[in-house]
Design a protein around this motif. Structure first.
Motif, mmCIF file in Angstrom:
data_model
loop_
_atom_site.group_PDB
_atom_site.id
_atom_site.type_symbol
_atom_site.label_atom_id
_atom_site.label_comp_id
_atom_site.label_asym_id
_atom_site.label_seq_id
_atom_site.Cartn_x
_atom_site.Cartn_y
_atom_site.Cartn_z
ATOM 1 N N TYR A 32 0.804 -1.218 0.000
ATOM 2 C CA TYR A 32 0.000 0.000 0.000
ATOM 3 C C TYR A 32 0.841 1.273 0.000
ATOM 4 O O TYR A 32 0.306 2.368 -0.131
ATOM 5 C CB TYR A 32 -0.953 0.028 1.203
ATOM 6 N N LEU A 33 2.162 1.137 0.175
ATOM 7 C CA LEU A 33 3.029 2.314 0.139
ATOM 8 C C LEU A 33 3.198 2.751 -1.310
ATOM 9 O O LEU A 33 3.454 1.926 -2.196
ATOM 10 C CB LEU A 33 4.384 1.981 0.762
ATOM 11 N N LYS A 34 3.061 4.050 -1.562
ATOM 12 C CA LYS A 34 3.163 4.583 -2.921
ATOM 13 C C LYS A 34 4.502 4.163 -3.548
ATOM 14 O O LYS A 34 5.559 4.314 -2.949
ATOM 15 C CB LYS A 34 3.061 6.108 -2.885
ATOM 16 N N GLY A 35 4.440 3.617 -4.765
ATOM 17 C CA GLY A 35 5.649 3.199 -5.456
ATOM 18 C C GLY A 35 5.985 1.725 -5.260
ATOM 19 O O GLY A 35 6.966 1.234 -5.824
ATOM 20 N N VAL A 36 5.171 1.003 -4.456
ATOM 21 C CA VAL A 36 5.437 -0.415 -4.233
ATOM 22 C C VAL A 36 4.488 -1.277 -5.059
ATOM 23 O O VAL A 36 4.854 -1.818 -6.093
ATOM 24 C CB VAL A 36 5.369 -0.785 -2.732
ATOM 25 N N GLY A 37 3.228 -1.382 -4.636
ATOM 26 C CA GLY A 37 2.278 -2.196 -5.375
ATOM 27 C C GLY A 37 2.461 -3.683 -5.133
ATOM 28 O O GLY A 37 3.414 -4.109 -4.472
ATOM 29 N N PRO A 38 1.554 -4.507 -5.684
ATOM 30 C CA PRO A 38 1.572 -5.954 -5.391
ATOM 31 C C PRO A 38 2.849 -6.673 -5.818
ATOM 32 O O PRO A 38 3.378 -7.486 -5.069
ATOM 33 C CB PRO A 38 0.357 -6.477 -6.183
ATOM 34 N N GLY A 41 5.753 -5.501 -3.805
ATOM 35 C CA GLY A 41 5.450 -5.925 -2.431
ATOM 36 C C GLY A 41 5.819 -7.374 -2.208
ATOM 37 O O GLY A 41 6.427 -7.733 -1.193
ATOM 38 N N ASP A 42 5.456 -8.252 -3.165
ATOM 39 C CA ASP A 42 5.806 -9.671 -3.048
ATOM 40 C C ASP A 42 7.317 -9.864 -3.020
ATOM 41 O O ASP A 42 7.836 -10.699 -2.274
ATOM 42 C CB ASP A 42 5.216 -10.454 -4.230
ATOM 43 N N LEU A 43 8.036 -9.084 -3.849
ATOM 44 C CA LEU A 43 9.498 -9.181 -3.876
ATOM 45 C C LEU A 43 10.096 -8.791 -2.534
ATOM 46 O O LEU A 43 10.991 -9.467 -2.017
ATOM 47 C CB LEU A 43 10.065 -8.251 -4.962
ATOM 48 N N LEU A 44 9.611 -7.688 -1.955
ATOM 49 C CA LEU A 44 10.131 -7.226 -0.656
ATOM 50 C C LEU A 44 9.853 -8.256 0.437
ATOM 51 O O LEU A 44 10.680 -8.471 1.321
ATOM 52 C CB LEU A 44 9.511 -5.877 -0.287
ATOM 53 N N LYS A 45 8.687 -8.901 0.356
ATOM 54 C CA LYS A 45 8.353 -9.920 1.362
ATOM 55 C C LYS A 45 9.291 -11.125 1.246
ATOM 56 O O LYS A 45 9.834 -11.609 2.241
ATOM 57 C CB LYS A 45 6.903 -10.367 1.194
ATOM 58 N N LYS A 46 9.467 -11.598 0.011
ATOM 59 C CA LYS A 46 10.276 -12.796 -0.201
ATOM 60 C C LYS A 46 11.763 -12.553 0.042
ATOM 61 O O LYS A 46 12.456 -13.389 0.618
ATOM 62 C CB LYS A 46 10.074 -13.310 -1.636
ATOM 63 N N GLU A 47 12.263 -11.411 -0.414
ATOM 64 C CA GLU A 47 13.700 -11.165 -0.373
ATOM 65 C C GLU A 47 14.183 -10.576 0.946
ATOM 66 O O GLU A 47 15.282 -10.879 1.401
ATOM 67 C CB GLU A 47 14.097 -10.219 -1.523
ATOM 68 N N LEU A 192 11.832 4.943 -0.798
ATOM 69 C CA LEU A 192 10.590 4.502 -0.158
ATOM 70 C C LEU A 192 10.590 4.842 1.331
ATOM 71 O O LEU A 192 9.583 5.288 1.892
ATOM 72 C CB LEU A 192 10.415 2.992 -0.336
ATOM 73 N N THR A 193 11.753 4.619 1.971
ATOM 74 C CA THR A 193 11.858 4.894 3.411
ATOM 75 C C THR A 193 11.701 6.387 3.685
ATOM 76 O O THR A 193 11.033 6.785 4.649
ATOM 77 C CB THR A 193 13.215 4.392 3.952
ATOM 78 N N GLN A 194 12.306 7.201 2.840
ATOM 79 C CA GLN A 194 12.197 8.657 3.000
ATOM 80 C C GLN A 194 10.741 9.101 2.869
ATOM 81 O O GLN A 194 10.250 9.936 3.636
ATOM 82 C CB GLN A 194 13.059 9.354 1.944
#
Length: 721
Positions: A32-38, A41-47, A192-194
């Motif tokens: 749900y963070l702008k610039g992420v998307g599904p 998002g899946d990549l960030l979860k897995k990696e 994204l963090t910023q």
């Protein structure tokens, strides 16, 4: 308005309501963070295991790049890692074709010139660069043909009005190759963090430390510390922020560990050993083979106190190789027998169980107690006798392997359990043993792997903990030397002289993975080489490795133990447990392939008798810097605790054998190697807080209590069972 005592439950409920109103943003799914998307998002979860906004906030940078100053190109030297310079772009050209194609440019300031290179996005770079313009360039320095170069630099037109440099410290975030391949580098994570930090307020990152503590230790507020750890305005602010968060990690861990231990003391019922009786006193006064060391007496006193309290003892006993742990275990078992309880000693291998049984039987030969051994190879008739004697109570002590946890094994009155090298047993296996008694038996876990103090405070901080740091009298220190391959003939000649004195020798090969074909071939070649130096029938050699059938491996070990063979050629299967007092030489082949703790454990197989013993570290001519450091330490000291500390420094806690598989070491920022003083402070403060408020019911501690409740289940501390 009602006055009187504050109800802690109402206070905590109020805090939970307040927190729940503000915590929703950090609980939001990362997609749900702008610039992420599904997809991202899946990549960030897995990696990276980033599932929520809060997870992203706790994905801290590994370092910061100082972009607050501009350097001269002439200041670049071989040790320069990153640099920021301003210069005029003099020319650029494309070199090579297809995959070998690259764009090369030259930047010059008043002090020298610097080459810039691009291997990707060449067309875009060419369109956006203008010759003769001054550019601000930042990047990692490399050298090509002896000249400095930056590949894929950050580059932008220089604007003198802002005094040149960017005025911030830029965070560098850990990423993975898969993320980078999808255009998701550390820089994108930083953006994204910023963006996330711009959305959150101080109320979203609630304080979890008591206010009095943060004020006394002058710690930054939690929100400010988190923000400044990512995007500090100065190096000074970053140092304060990281100090606050490291302390928090240690403090929370120490509070949790202490609460687990205190809760166990409070709630766990245990059998009571009311007296020190005739068996203990008779053995102590008439059958002890040597005078106890001060460390052994101290540990026995701790065990005596624990077993008299009516609470189950869960004590970790660590002592270096040969420190006399077995005598302490035996005296504790006699204490149990004096109080009408049975004891068992469980070892991870049959040969180690057999050695314990042989040693204990010899010590108890003149005592009115019965001891037996139960392993997988115990014959059916003998097994039935042992099981009957355990069930009717006529068997006082049983030594064994995993066979002790099998269902047919029933104790009459089990009161004391000793587990040797506990990390070699699974939690479920050990728990089955405890369940064989109506009231949980007292548990003494022994390990010969010295544990550094900082590691013990974190990985084992929830257990009662004893250290034996003295060797019994009569033991001679082992002489350790390093020899290169060229000296092999003289090493073998030395072994020959020891054998002629009636001694035995080990030659160990680094077969770490038993399935590795190359390592197996190395071992077989080594065995043939040893045979060429020591031909049969004058010399007899045993060989042991993981590919052998268990019966053959056991038979070969026993031949060496009984003195029927002169030399044992082996892999590290003999690392723990083989006790041959007559062995006086340990040769470790390819020493550079072993860790320090493993080398120390292997060395501990000699020096077990009264004769002088030797450990020879054999290596090839090329040894890495770290390998040389390990060899230097081994040659300098026999102190297992000092070696364990050095091993921790060299390898980090994740690689230390025997570290518990738990969340105790999962610190995101703090390091038990580099932040020892902060760990000591956190431990002291945690103990002081719980001394005053063990149930965390005081109003100032309710935020901490709520935070701990939120974290429940995320870490794995527990008692030994």
């Amino acid at each position: 308005m009602l006055r009187g005592k504050t109800n802690p439950d109402i206070c905590l409920l109020s805090i939970c309501i307040i927190i729940s109103q503000h915590a929703s943003i950090l609980a939001s799914p990362i997609e749900y963070l702008k610039g992420v998307g599904p997809l991202r998002g899946d990549l960030l979860k897995k990696e990276l295991s980033i599932y929520t906004f809060g997870d992203l906030l706790e994905h801290f940078p590994i370092r910061h790049i100082d972009k607050t100053k501009i350097s001269r190109i002439a200041d670049i030297h071989p040790d320069t890692e990153y640099i920021q310079v301003v210069g005029k772009l003099l020319f650029f050209e494309t070199i090579g074709e297809n995959r070998a194609k690259r764009l090369v440019a030259q930047l010059r300031d008043g002090s020298g010139s610097l080459e810039l290179a691009w291997f990707q996005g060449i067309s875009w770079v060419q369109k956006n660069l203008t010759l003769g313009v001054d550019y601000l360039v930042f990047g990692k320095v490399g050298f090509f043909n002896g000249k400095p170069q930056i590949v894929h630099p950050e580059i932008e037109a220089f604007v003198p009005t802002v005094a040149g440099a960017k005025t911030h410290l830029e965070p560098v975030y850990p990423s993975t190759e898969k993320l980078k391949a999808r255009g998701f580098s550390g820089r994108q994570i930083g953006k994204l963090t910023q963006q996330l930090i711009a959305q959150i307020q101080p109320k979203d990152i609630v304080e979890n430390l008591p206010q009095a503590l943060t004020q006394r230790l002058q710690l930054l507020p939690r929100f400010q510390a988190v923000r400044a750890t990512h995007f500090p305005t100065s190096i000074q602010e970053y140092e304060k922020a990281i100090h606050r968060l490291k302390f928090e990690e240690f403090f929370i861990a120490q509070v949790r560990l202490n609460l687990v231990r205190l809760q166990r003391h409070k709630s766990s019922r245990g059998v009571v050993f009311e007296k020190v009786g005739d068996l203990f006193n008779d053995f102590y006064n008439h059958h002890l083979p040597f005078q106890l060391t001060g460390a052994q007496k101290r540990v026995l006193k701790e065990i005596r106190t624990d077993t008299a309290r009516g609470r189950q003892m869960n004590r970790l006993l660590q002592g270096d190789v040969g420190s006399g742990k077995t005598i302490v275990a035996l005296l504790s078992m006699l204490l149990a027998a004096d109080n009408g309880y049975q004891s068992c000693l469980m070892a991870p291998t049959e040969i180690l169980a057999q050695q314990h049984y042989t040693g204990l039987s010899s010590l108890l030969k003149d005592m009115p107690v019965r001891i037996e051994i139960l392993t997988g190879s115990t014959k059916t008739k003998k097994r039935r006798e042992i099981l009957a004697a355990l069930a009717d109570g006529s068997l006082h002590f049983i030594v064994g392997t995993h066979a002790l946890i099998e269902d047919p094994v029933v104790f009459n009155n089990l009161g004391f359990v000793v587990v040797d090298e506990q990390h070699r047993f699974g939690v479920a296996q050990r728990a089955k043993l405890w369940q064989k008694a109506a009231v949980p038996p007292h548990v003494l876990v022994m390990t010969a792997t010295p544990i550094p103090r900082t590691l013990a405070m974190t990985a084992y901080g929830d257990l009662d903990y004893s250290v034996m740091d003295e060797l019994p009298p009569g033991r001679q220190p082992i002489t350790t030397v390093h020899r290169f391959e060229q000296a092999r003939a003289s090493v073998m000649e030395f072994i020959r002289t020891e054998i002629e004195k009636g001694r035995q020798a080990y030659i160990i090969y680094p077969l770490i993975e038993e399935s590795e074909k190359m390592s197996y071939e190395d071992l077989m070649q080594g065995y043939e080489q040893v045979k060429s130096f020591f031909p049969e029938p004058k010399y007899l050699i045993s060989m042991v490795h993981g590919r052998q059938a268990p019966d053959l491996k056991e038979a070969n070990m026993q031949r060496f133990v009984k003195g029927e063979t002169n030399i044992m050629v082996s892999t590290t299967v003999i690392e723990v447990g083989v006790n041959v007092p007559n062995a006086s030489v340990m040769v470790i082949e390819s020493t550079e392939k072993f860790g320090l703790s493993q080398l120390h454990q292997l060395r501990g197989r000699v020096g077990r008798g009264s004769e002088k013993s030797f450990c020879i570290l054999l290596t090839g001519s090329k040894v890495s810097k770290e390998g040389r450091e390990r060899i230097k330490i081994m040659c300098a000291t026999n102190d297992g605790f000092l070696i364990a500390e050095k091993d921790l420094e060299l390898r980090g806690p994740g690689d230390i054998e025997g570290t518990r598989q738990s969340g105790a070491l999962n610190f995101k920022l703090a390091s038990i190697v580099n932040d020892k003083e902060l760990l000591e402070l956190a431990k002291k403060e945690a103990e002081a807080l719980l001394d005053k408020d063990v149930d965390l019911v005081l109003p100032e501690n309710l935020m901490l209590k709520h935070f701990l409740q939120q974290q429940k289940g995320k870490t794995g501390w527990s008692k030994i069972s």
